[in-house]
Every structure is written in structure tokens, then in C-alpha cells.
Design a protein around this motif. Structure first.
Motif, mmCIF file in Angstrom:
data_model
loop_
_atom_site.group_PDB
_atom_site.id
_atom_site.type_symbol
_atom_site.label_atom_id
_atom_site.label_comp_id
_atom_site.label_asym_id
_atom_site.label_seq_id
_atom_site.Cartn_x
_atom_site.Cartn_y
_atom_site.Cartn_z
ATOM 1 N N ALA A 1 -72.539 -46.370 36.647
ATOM 2 C CA ALA A 1 -71.812 -47.607 36.361
ATOM 3 C C ALA A 1 -72.736 -48.807 36.462
ATOM 4 O O ALA A 1 -72.696 -49.731 35.639
ATOM 5 C CB ALA A 1 -70.642 -47.745 37.329
ATOM 6 N N ARG A 2 -73.602 -48.799 37.466
ATOM 7 C CA ARG A 2 -74.549 -49.897 37.667
ATOM 8 C C ARG A 2 -75.543 -49.975 36.506
ATOM 9 O O ARG A 2 -75.797 -51.050 35.952
ATOM 10 C CB ARG A 2 -75.289 -49.676 38.992
ATOM 11 N N ALA A 3 -76.108 -48.839 36.120
ATOM 12 C CA ALA A 3 -77.095 -48.811 35.048
ATOM 13 C C ALA A 3 -76.475 -49.224 33.716
ATOM 14 O O ALA A 3 -77.098 -49.947 32.928
ATOM 15 C CB ALA A 3 -77.719 -47.420 34.940
ATOM 16 N N ALA A 4 -75.259 -48.759 33.450
ATOM 17 C CA ALA A 4 -74.595 -49.115 32.203
ATOM 18 C C ALA A 4 -74.318 -50.612 32.139
ATOM 19 O O ALA A 4 -74.482 -51.252 31.087
ATOM 20 C CB ALA A 4 -73.300 -48.325 32.057
ATOM 21 N N PHE B 1 -72.937 -52.974 29.278
ATOM 22 C CA PHE B 1 -71.512 -52.659 29.412
ATOM 23 C C PHE B 1 -70.822 -53.807 30.159
ATOM 24 O O PHE B 1 -71.448 -54.505 30.963
ATOM 25 C CB PHE B 1 -71.319 -51.352 30.177
ATOM 26 N N ASP B 2 -69.539 -53.975 29.905
ATOM 27 C CA ASP B 2 -68.834 -55.131 30.451
ATOM 28 C C ASP B 2 -68.078 -54.849 31.745
ATOM 29 O O ASP B 2 -67.795 -55.784 32.507
ATOM 30 C CB ASP B 2 -67.851 -55.656 29.402
ATOM 31 N N ALA B 3 -67.737 -53.589 31.991
ATOM 32 C CA ALA B 3 -66.932 -53.258 33.168
ATOM 33 C C ALA B 3 -67.047 -51.773 33.440
ATOM 34 O O ALA B 3 -67.591 -51.008 32.637
ATOM 35 C CB ALA B 3 -65.469 -53.650 32.946
ATOM 36 N N THR B 4 -66.502 -51.357 34.581
ATOM 37 C CA THR B 4 -66.481 -49.951 34.967
ATOM 38 C C THR B 4 -65.128 -49.618 35.570
ATOM 39 O O THR B 4 -64.446 -50.497 36.122
ATOM 40 C CB THR B 4 -67.583 -49.624 35.979
ATOM 41 N N SER B 5 -64.758 -48.368 35.484
ATOM 42 C CA SER B 5 -63.539 -47.908 36.152
ATOM 43 C C SER B 5 -63.812 -47.559 37.615
ATOM 44 O O SER B 5 -62.871 -47.336 38.374
ATOM 45 C CB SER B 5 -62.981 -46.674 35.433
ATOM 46 N N ASN B 6 -65.080 -47.529 38.030
ATOM 47 C CA ASN B 6 -65.469 -47.040 39.350
ATOM 48 C C ASN B 6 -65.401 -48.154 40.392
ATOM 49 O O ASN B 6 -66.171 -49.125 40.346
ATOM 50 C CB ASN B 6 -66.881 -46.457 39.277
ATOM 51 N N LEU B 7 -64.514 -48.018 41.355
ATOM 52 C CA LEU B 7 -64.315 -49.060 42.358
ATOM 53 C C LEU B 7 -65.506 -49.194 43.308
ATOM 54 O O LEU B 7 -65.808 -50.292 43.768
ATOM 55 C CB LEU B 7 -63.038 -48.785 43.151
ATOM 56 N N ALA B 8 -66.174 -48.087 43.607
ATOM 57 C CA ALA B 8 -67.342 -48.172 44.489
ATOM 58 C C ALA B 8 -68.431 -49.025 43.856
ATOM 59 O O ALA B 8 -69.114 -49.789 44.547
ATOM 60 C CB ALA B 8 -67.870 -46.776 44.815
ATOM 61 N N ALA B 9 -68.602 -48.901 42.552
ATOM 62 C CA ALA B 9 -69.599 -49.721 41.863
ATOM 63 C C ALA B 9 -69.215 -51.195 41.937
ATOM 64 O O ALA B 9 -70.078 -52.074 42.072
ATOM 65 C CB ALA B 9 -69.732 -49.276 40.407
ATOM 66 N N ALA C 1 -67.457 -52.562 44.397
ATOM 67 C CA ALA C 1 -67.635 -53.004 45.779
ATOM 68 C C ALA C 1 -69.104 -53.167 46.149
ATOM 69 O O ALA C 1 -69.488 -54.135 46.811
ATOM 70 C CB ALA C 1 -66.967 -52.001 46.727
ATOM 71 N N ARG C 2 -69.945 -52.227 45.729
ATOM 72 C CA ARG C 2 -71.358 -52.278 46.108
ATOM 73 C C ARG C 2 -72.160 -53.294 45.322
ATOM 74 O O ARG C 2 -73.046 -53.963 45.854
ATOM 75 C CB ARG C 2 -72.002 -50.902 45.908
ATOM 76 N N TRP C 3 -71.849 -53.395 44.028
ATOM 77 C CA TRP C 3 -72.737 -54.137 43.137
ATOM 78 C C TRP C 3 -72.089 -55.323 42.454
ATOM 79 O O TRP C 3 -72.741 -56.023 41.680
ATOM 80 C CB TRP C 3 -73.297 -53.188 42.062
ATOM 81 N N GLY C 4 -70.813 -55.563 42.710
ATOM 82 C CA GLY C 4 -70.148 -56.708 42.098
ATOM 83 C C GLY C 4 -69.872 -56.535 40.621
ATOM 84 O O GLY C 4 -69.685 -57.519 39.904
ATOM 85 N N ILE C 5 -69.820 -55.302 40.141
ATOM 86 C CA ILE C 5 -69.563 -55.045 38.727
ATOM 87 C C ILE C 5 -68.062 -55.188 38.459
ATOM 88 O O ILE C 5 -67.243 -54.669 39.225
ATOM 89 C CB ILE C 5 -70.046 -53.637 38.345
ATOM 90 N N PRO C 6 -67.657 -55.883 37.393
ATOM 91 C CA PRO C 6 -66.227 -56.002 37.085
ATOM 92 C C PRO C 6 -65.590 -54.625 36.909
ATOM 93 O O PRO C 6 -66.179 -53.733 36.283
ATOM 94 C CB PRO C 6 -66.210 -56.785 35.766
ATOM 95 N N TRP D 1 -84.200 -58.702 44.211
ATOM 96 C CA TRP D 1 -83.893 -57.562 43.335
ATOM 97 C C TRP D 1 -82.787 -56.674 43.898
ATOM 98 O O TRP D 1 -82.464 -55.641 43.317
ATOM 99 C CB TRP D 1 -85.160 -56.725 43.116
ATOM 100 N N LEU D 2 -82.184 -57.079 45.015
ATOM 101 C CA LEU D 2 -81.192 -56.251 45.689
ATOM 102 C C LEU D 2 -79.773 -56.762 45.448
ATOM 103 O O LEU D 2 -79.560 -57.916 45.081
ATOM 104 C CB LEU D 2 -81.479 -56.218 47.193
ATOM 105 N N GLY D 3 -78.790 -55.893 45.689
ATOM 106 C CA GLY D 3 -77.393 -56.282 45.672
ATOM 107 C C GLY D 3 -76.906 -56.802 44.339
ATOM 108 O O GLY D 3 -77.486 -56.556 43.279
ATOM 109 N N HIS D 4 -75.788 -57.528 44.401
ATOM 110 C CA HIS D 4 -75.167 -58.060 43.188
ATOM 111 C C HIS D 4 -76.100 -59.015 42.458
ATOM 112 O O HIS D 4 -76.182 -58.997 41.215
ATOM 113 C CB HIS D 4 -73.875 -58.778 43.558
#
Length: 438
Positions: A171-174, A179-187, A189-194, A399-402
Motif C-alpha cells: 500500500a505504501r509503495a503504490a 495511487f490515491d488511497a488504500t483499503s489497508n488500515l495499517a498503512a 495508521a503507519r504512513w498516513g496514506i488515505p 525520509w521517515l514516517g508520513h
């Protein structure tokens, strides 16, 4: 005793046995330079995307041999007592530089340069490659999909097609690759991905009628939600959706059938019902070729699962991690490299610049240098590609985190815009620009 963290054991056994033997021969602590690079692009693609750098830096910070890890090595007689003592105090204290995450790469690009003693640098090989090879493979697929989508949103939905941790990494790499969003909640929470998601077919099947299921979803998520309309009959599903939600329904999702035909029929029906603003999202085993084939269809967004998390036919980026320079007993630096057929490597420490003409990339210039030399990117007619990641064991937290993920996403978008037009063809071909060693 349970392992506190098993990051240090995410290591091939031969990394440790090499260090053990090198300690015996007196060479384990020679200053050395390792380099991660890809000999070729996977699937004969035109360019690659560097992804996973931030995750790798997190792994470097976690790379510790605690009591449980040391006990495992001791009990299984994997290494000597001398090496166990050294591992107990292991902390990477060297320097790492590399291509900024999200940057494009080509065959031979010096993507990651790790400098330290042989022992402290070689032990990072497995974890570096496991992160970079998987994350970059996903990003390599994702960038092709986002380019094929021509600006339409693409969401990552592949968690159920990967192992649990790979799903978060994917999810992070995409996202980095557009990519605009992910269905994965862990991604999220960890990375701030919508994150995104509404309901599956099981939700419709739970209810006594499709109308009841749609009403229940709208009661919670509002009429702006997206309703899945193909559990039974698509035409009736669309009619029911508009009856329940009204013409202000946010969207419908189509997950089956000939998507080009189904989407065209759905658009015509929605418009006839007055739902001209209702968006159409399509899913169902999409890849870059399927997305490209839907360019002329009235599709507003895509959801991609299996194909993106498996690299769309190229599940590993093919990167390797090689010793390219070491210091001799006399203090002089020596370039070293393999000469094996089809697996030769270029000896010597390297710096890289992407040469541009009129803002368009024309060459990946790689300069083989003396130790710690720099390259004047402006004089070379381009921009420098490597950035400092770790200095004296201290990780640059940019280079770390969100924040790191957003920087990588920005870097990718800017780098892709530099490519010549032919770089975006989906057919197999040669790299978009040549890599030239000087």
C-alpha cells in the motif's frame, strides 16, 4: 524468551558466517563500500521506481541482536563466541546515501550506497534487498497503472493477495507511485496514506433485500457513498441504488462482467435516471493493460488488487547488493567487482546524475570516483540523484514516517514528468534512457 525484535535475524545465514570467517582472517573491519543496483529492469520495462527506502531505514534503526537473538545463534552453533560478542553491541555506525525514495532508476543505477566496515555493512544486505526488491516491484507496477489511468484515481485493494506485512508495504509503495488511497488500515495508521472502502457482496447477501442493504449503508455513510451494484443483476442494482439514495448518490462499483461494456451501459442508465453526477468505480482483476483498455470508457476510478501487490508479473525488482570498493592495508581504496558472465559489476564507488535536455531526461550518467568524491550535477547538465540517508549511524528523519512518504510521492511525480514520451509505453522495450559509466 521471546524475540524482542527479529529484524536482525531477517538475515541470510551466510552474512554471519562470512563475518565470522573474515574476523579470523583479519579482514572483517576493513572500510568497505557496498552498492545496491539492478542489472536490468524487470519485465523489460522502460524505467523503475525506487521504493522502500524509508522502511529500510526503519529496519536499520531496529537492527539489534538482543538476548533472545543471541541465544538462538549460540544454541544452534551458527557463529563463534567472538562474533556473538561483536553482535551483542552491533549498531550501524557508517554512512548511507542513495536515490531519494520515489526516484526513477535504470540498469546500473547506484540506488543505495552503504559505507562502513565490511562486517557492519554486509550484515544489512538481506534486509536491504528484501525491502527494496519487494517495494520497488510494487511501485514499478503501480506507476504503469497510474500512467495508464490518465489522471483518474486508482486505489490499492490487494491486502488479501499478500502476506500481512507485505500488504502494508505494498500500500505504501503504490501510494508513492501515484495511487490515491488504500483499503489497508495499517498503512493508513503507519504512513498516513488515505484509506477507502465501503461494503462487499457479503453485506448485500446479509440483508433480506438489496434495497435494505443499500439503505443500511447510506444510513451510516450518507448518500455520497459508493454502492456495490452487481451482487445480483447490475441493471436492477443500479435502479435500486437510485431509488434508495436518490440522484445524488456518490458512486457505484462494478466488480464483474465485461467492464467496458458494463460501464457504458451503467453510465447510460444512470444518466437516464437523472444521476448524472454519480461516479463509476470498476474493480475485478485489473492491471495496467486492463486500465489502458478502459481509457475510452465512462469510468471514473479504478480499484486494483492482486496485480499491484504482486508486481504485475514481476514480483521482485532484481536488485543486488555488491561490494564495490574496500580499503587495503596500506590505506588506499581499491575498486572491486565481479567478472562473471551476465553478472559482472562495475568496480568503484559511484555518484550519479540524470542529464536533461530541455527538461527531458536523456541519460543516466554514473561517475566512478575516488572515495567520497562528488559530482557537479549542474556542470553535467542535470541533477544529482543521491541524497544522504545516514551519517555516522544517525538516520536523517526527513525520509521517515508520513513526511518521508509524502516526499517520496512528490519526488516520483516530478521524476516521471522528466521522462521522454516513449517511456510510458506498456509494451516491452529498452530502458527509456541509457546508463553511461564514466
Amino acid at each position: 524468551m521471546a524475540l524482542v525484535t527479529d529484524t536482525a535475524l531477517m538475515t541470510d545465514r551466510y552474512e554471519l558466517t562470512m563475518i565470522d570467517a573474515a574476523m579470523r582472517s583479519g579482514t572483517a573491519f576493513r572500510p568497505s563500500v557496498f552498492e545496491a543496483f539492478a542489472r536490468r529492469l524487470p519485465g523489460a520495462r522502460r524505467y523503475g521506481v525506487v521504493a522502500g527506502t524509508g522502511r529500510f531505514l526503519d529496519r536499520v534503526a531496529e537492527f539489534r541482536f538482543g538476548d533472545a537473538e543471541l541465544r538462538f545463534l549460540r544454541d544452534h552453533r551458527i557463529v563463534s563466541a567472538e562474533l556473538l560478542d561483536w553482535l551483542a553491541d552491533y549498531r550501524f555506525s557508517g554512512d548511507i546515501r542513495g536515490y531519494a525514495e520515489g526516484e526513477l532508476y535504470f540498469p546500473g543505477s547506484p540506488i543505495l550506497v552503504v559505507e562502513g566496515t565490511f562486517a557492519e555493512a554486509v550484515v544489512l544486505e538481506t534486509v536491504a534487498l528484501s525491502v527494496l526488491n519487494y517495494d520497488s516491484a510494487v511501485a514499478n507496477a503501480a506507476t504503469r497503472m497510474t500512467r495508464a489511468a490518465k489522471g483518474r484515481p486508482v486505489a490499492e485493494m490487494g491486502s488479501r493477495r499478500a502476506s500481512e506485512e507485505s500488504a502494508v508495504a505494498a500500500a505504501r509503495a503504490a501510494y508513492i507511485a501515484g495511487f490515491d488511497a488504500t483499503s489497508n488500515l495499517a498503512a493508513g495508521a503507519r504512513w498516513g496514506i488515505p484509506t477507502m472502502g465501503t461494503a462487499a457482496h457479503s453485506f448485500t447477501l446479509l440483508h433480506d433485500s438489496e434495497a435494505e442493504a443499500f439503505q443500511a449503508q447510506i444510513d451510516v455513510l450518507g448518500v455520497g457513498t459508493t454502492l456495490l451494484v452487481d451482487t445480483y443483476d447490475i441493471e436492477q442494482g443500479i435502479r435500486t441504488a437510485i431509488e434508495v439514495a436518490g440522484t445524488g448518490l456518490g458512486g457505484i462499483r462494478l466488480d464483474s462482467g465485461d467492464l467496458a461494456e458494463v460501464a457504458a451501459d451503467a453510465r447510460a442508465l444512470l444518466d437516464s435516471l437523472g444521476a448524472t453526477g454519480t461516479r463509476i468505480t470498476v474493480t475485478s482483476d485489473l492491471d495496467e493493460y486492463a486500465i489502458a483498455g478502459l481509457q475510452a470508457s465512462p469510468v471514473d476510478a479504478y480499484g486494483v488488487g492482486t496485480s499491484v501487490v504482486t508486481g504485475s508479473g514481476a514480483p521482485a525488482a532484481g536488485m543486488v547488493y555488491k561490494l564495490v570498493a574496500r580499503q587495503g592495508d596500506d590505506g588506499a581504496w581499491v575498486g572491486v567487482g565481479k567478472r562473471s558472465e551476465d553478472k559482472a559489476s562495475h568496480p568503484g564507488e559511484k555518484v550519479a546524475v540524470r542529464r536533461l535536455e530541455g527538461g527531458v531526461a536523456v541519460e543516466e550518467a554514473v561517475l566512478v570516483t575516488d572515495h567520497r568524491a562528488t559530482l557537479d550535477a549542474a556542470a553535467a547538465g542535470g541533477r544529482a540523484l543521491q541524497v544522504p540517508l545516514v551519517a555516522g549511524g544517525e538516520i536523517d528523519d526527513r525520509w521517515l514516517g508520513h513526511g518521508g512518504v509524502e516526499l517520496a510521492r512528490e519526488r516520483h511525480a516530478a521524476s516521471v514528468e522528466e521522462l521522454p514520451v516513449e517511456a510510458h509505453r506498456l509494451a516491452r522495450g529498452e530502458p527509456a534512457i541509457p546508463t553511461v559509466f564514466r
